[in-house]
Design a protein around this motif. Sequence first.
Motif, PDB file in Angstrom:
ATOM      1  N   LEU A   1       0.840  -1.198   0.000  1.00 50.03           N
ATOM      2  CA  LEU A   1       0.000   0.000   0.000  1.00 50.03           C
ATOM      3  C   LEU A   1       0.872   1.243   0.000  1.00 50.03           C
ATOM      4  N   ARG A   2       0.371   2.276  -0.602  1.00 48.55           N
ATOM      5  CA  ARG A   2       0.969   3.582  -0.414  1.00 48.55           C
ATOM      6  C   ARG A   2       0.281   4.212   0.786  1.00 48.55           C
ATOM      7  N   PHE A   3       1.073   4.523   1.793  1.00 45.97           N
ATOM      8  CA  PHE A   3       0.528   5.143   2.987  1.00 45.97           C
ATOM      9  C   PHE A   3       0.373   6.649   2.754  1.00 45.97           C
ATOM     10  N   PHE A   4       0.350   7.410   3.836  1.00 44.35           N
ATOM     11  CA  PHE A   4       0.154   8.859   3.719  1.00 44.35           C
ATOM     12  C   PHE A   4       1.327   9.518   2.993  1.00 44.35           C
ATOM     13  N   ILE A   5       1.060  10.672   2.412  1.00 43.74           N
ATOM     14  CA  ILE A   5       2.071  11.426   1.679  1.00 43.74           C
ATOM     15  C   ILE A   5       2.586  12.556   2.575  1.00 43.74           C
ATOM     16  N   SER A   6       3.898  12.672   2.666  1.00 47.60           N
ATOM     17  CA  SER A   6       4.496  13.709   3.508  1.00 47.60           C
ATOM     18  C   SER A   6       5.107  14.810   2.644  1.00 47.60           C
ATOM     19  N   ASP A   7       4.858  16.044   3.036  1.00 45.73           N
ATOM     20  CA  ASP A   7       5.359  17.197   2.286  1.00 45.73           C
ATOM     21  C   ASP A   7       6.722  17.629   2.808  1.00 45.73           C
ATOM     22  N   VAL A   8       7.547  18.108   1.899  1.00 49.55           N
ATOM     23  CA  VAL A   8       8.861  18.634   2.255  1.00 49.55           C
ATOM     24  C   VAL A   8       8.719  20.112   2.581  1.00 49.55           C
ATOM     25  N   HIS A   9       9.023  20.469   3.826  1.00 48.91           N
ATOM     26  CA  HIS A   9       9.002  21.864   4.261  1.00 48.91           C
ATOM     27  C   HIS A   9      10.451  22.320   4.438  1.00 48.91           C
ATOM     28  N   ILE A  10      10.863  23.338   3.710  1.00 52.34           N
ATOM     29  CA  ILE A  10      12.180  23.947   3.926  1.00 52.34           C
ATOM     30  C   ILE A  10      11.935  25.359   4.428  1.00 52.34           C
ATOM     31  N   TYR A  11      12.219  25.544   5.706  1.00 53.74           N
ATOM     32  CA  TYR A  11      11.926  26.808   6.392  1.00 53.74           C
ATOM     33  C   TYR A  11      13.245  27.538   6.623  1.00 53.74           C
ATOM     34  N   ALA A  12      13.313  28.795   6.196  1.00 49.86           N
ATOM     35  CA  ALA A  12      14.603  29.497   6.198  1.00 49.86           C
ATOM     36  C   ALA A  12      14.457  30.949   6.625  1.00 49.86           C
ATOM     37  N   ARG A  13      15.614  31.574   6.872  1.00 44.36           N
ATOM     38  CA  ARG A  13      15.635  33.009   7.135  1.00 44.36           C
ATOM     39  C   ARG A  13      15.258  33.752   5.860  1.00 44.36           C
ATOM     40  N   GLU A  14      14.727  34.938   6.029  1.00 44.59           N
ATOM     41  CA  GLU A  14      14.128  35.682   4.924  1.00 44.59           C
ATOM     42  C   GLU A  14      15.104  35.956   3.781  1.00 44.59           C
ATOM     43  N   GLU A  15      16.408  36.098   4.093  1.00 45.65           N
ATOM     44  CA  GLU A  15      17.359  36.466   3.032  1.00 45.65           C
ATOM     45  C   GLU A  15      17.628  35.326   2.047  1.00 45.65           C
ATOM     46  N   PHE A  16      17.228  34.114   2.392  1.00 45.86           N
ATOM     47  CA  PHE A  16      17.435  32.972   1.492  1.00 45.86           C
ATOM     48  C   PHE A  16      16.136  32.715   0.730  1.00 45.86           C
ATOM     49  N   LYS A  17      16.087  33.217  -0.487  1.00 46.60           N
ATOM     50  CA  LYS A  17      14.843  33.164  -1.257  1.00 46.60           C
ATOM     51  C   LYS A  17      14.661  31.848  -2.007  1.00 46.60           C
ATOM     52  N   THR A  18      15.763  31.258  -2.473  1.00 47.72           N
ATOM     53  CA  THR A  18      15.697  30.041  -3.285  1.00 47.72           C
ATOM     54  C   THR A  18      16.616  28.972  -2.697  1.00 47.72           C
ATOM     55  N   LEU A  19      16.488  27.757  -3.228  1.00 51.93           N
ATOM     56  CA  LEU A  19      17.369  26.680  -2.795  1.00 51.93           C
ATOM     57  C   LEU A  19      18.824  26.984  -3.136  1.00 51.93           C
ATOM     58  N   GLN A  20      19.041  27.636  -4.276  1.00 46.72           N
ATOM     59  CA  GLN A  20      20.402  27.991  -4.672  1.00 46.72           C
ATOM     60  C   GLN A  20      21.044  28.958  -3.680  1.00 46.72           C
ATOM     61  N   ASP A  21      20.238  29.791  -3.056  1.00 45.52           N
ATOM     62  CA  ASP A  21      20.762  30.731  -2.073  1.00 45.52           C
ATOM     63  C   ASP A  21      21.339  30.023  -0.847  1.00 45.52           C
TER      64      ASP A  21
END
Length: 415
Positions: free
Chosen positions: A161-181
């Motif tokens: 079975l596929r169980f529940f789906i979990s979301d990826v949360h990336i929480y950062a300081r305001e100056e980091f706008k993108t993953l590349q930052d």
Amino acid sequence: MRRTFAGPALMALAMTSAVLFTAQTVALAQDQPAAPLSLKPARAPDRRAVEPRIIEARAAEPRSASDEVAIKARMNQWTVGLAAGLPDGGFVRFASEMARTMDDGDNMRLIPMVTRGTTSNIADLLYLRGVDVGITYADAFDFYAKQAGLSNINDRIRYVLRFFISDVHIYAREEFKTLQDLKGQKIAVGTSGVAAAHTGPLIFRRLGIDIETVPVGGPVALEKLHKGEIAAMVYVASKPGELFSGKKSDPGFHFVPVPYTQQFADFYYPTSIKAETYPGLVAPDTAVETIAVPSVLAVYNWKPGSDRADRVNRFVDTLFTNLARLQQPPFHPGWKDLNLEAQVPGWQRYPYVDTVLERMRKEADVGLTPAAPGSLAQQERFEAFLASQAKAPTSKAEKEELYRSFLEWSRKRQK
């Protein structure tokens, strides 16, 4: 003189008699068979009895060696070991509820095991004695297929079975706008064994972004983030995640978008973090795109006809028979979100599951009560929901996201 020695003499005589009487009593008791241990409460003595009575207790007949072998064989015949995860992880509750519901005496006994975490559950399925079932995340295959070099892992482990789906949360300081930052920055990815500790570094590695991982998670990571000791944190959970649920406005911090690109097409789904989920952290009428990873109920793909394969098949039968019960209170609400037809990207389904699903469809067609009527009815409602949409989904990923929206819509209608 008599008064001087009479007292001590009589006392010595009494002590000698007591010792002789005690010794005779002990000797007599040692010649008698031991009374079996009783779990019943002791009864008050019968005060009407005039003379003491000696009750002879018979010792329990010893079991023969053949009896012991038979008991051992019976208890192990349909026992299945389930690698669940860390004691404070969400998987343990699902495993415990399955064990309670599926218990059928000697016909089926599921034994949940506390393990080292979601990723290690794959290793337990592969190598640990007595483990036939495990709960893990879909992207755990990435580690074993690429880093451990097990190219045949898809043949050895399958999903039920596929169980529940979990979301990826990336929480950062305001100056980091993108993953590349976040390149070269300190990122909290959780402690060993949790989903974020595997999925977090994997995301950055696939995108070619070097980071410095910090092995802390949850409230500790959030505190370090606010103190400026780290730039961001990774948190993987079904939304609304407990860490951010009900959190008020947090100026200077935000969720960083995780675009769904080709690098994530194997195990992940596109999704978004919406204002209605975290009204204090996301601006009204906006959403932050991210990816989601499904959790998986997996089994070892034993050779058909073998004892272990028969055991796994019975596990599947018993689970599907009890799904309708698991979807009712007081069990975890996540059971209601199960989609029996859902596929897991990058995985192959255990063949016997298709046999069980086909049997359930036939039972529904002839008017019998299927094993999990709520799930099949839910799937039918979803198909009708799809037909009512102006734009049909063009990919499996879009269909899965639409299914999640449908579940949320259904829950709101039931309130």
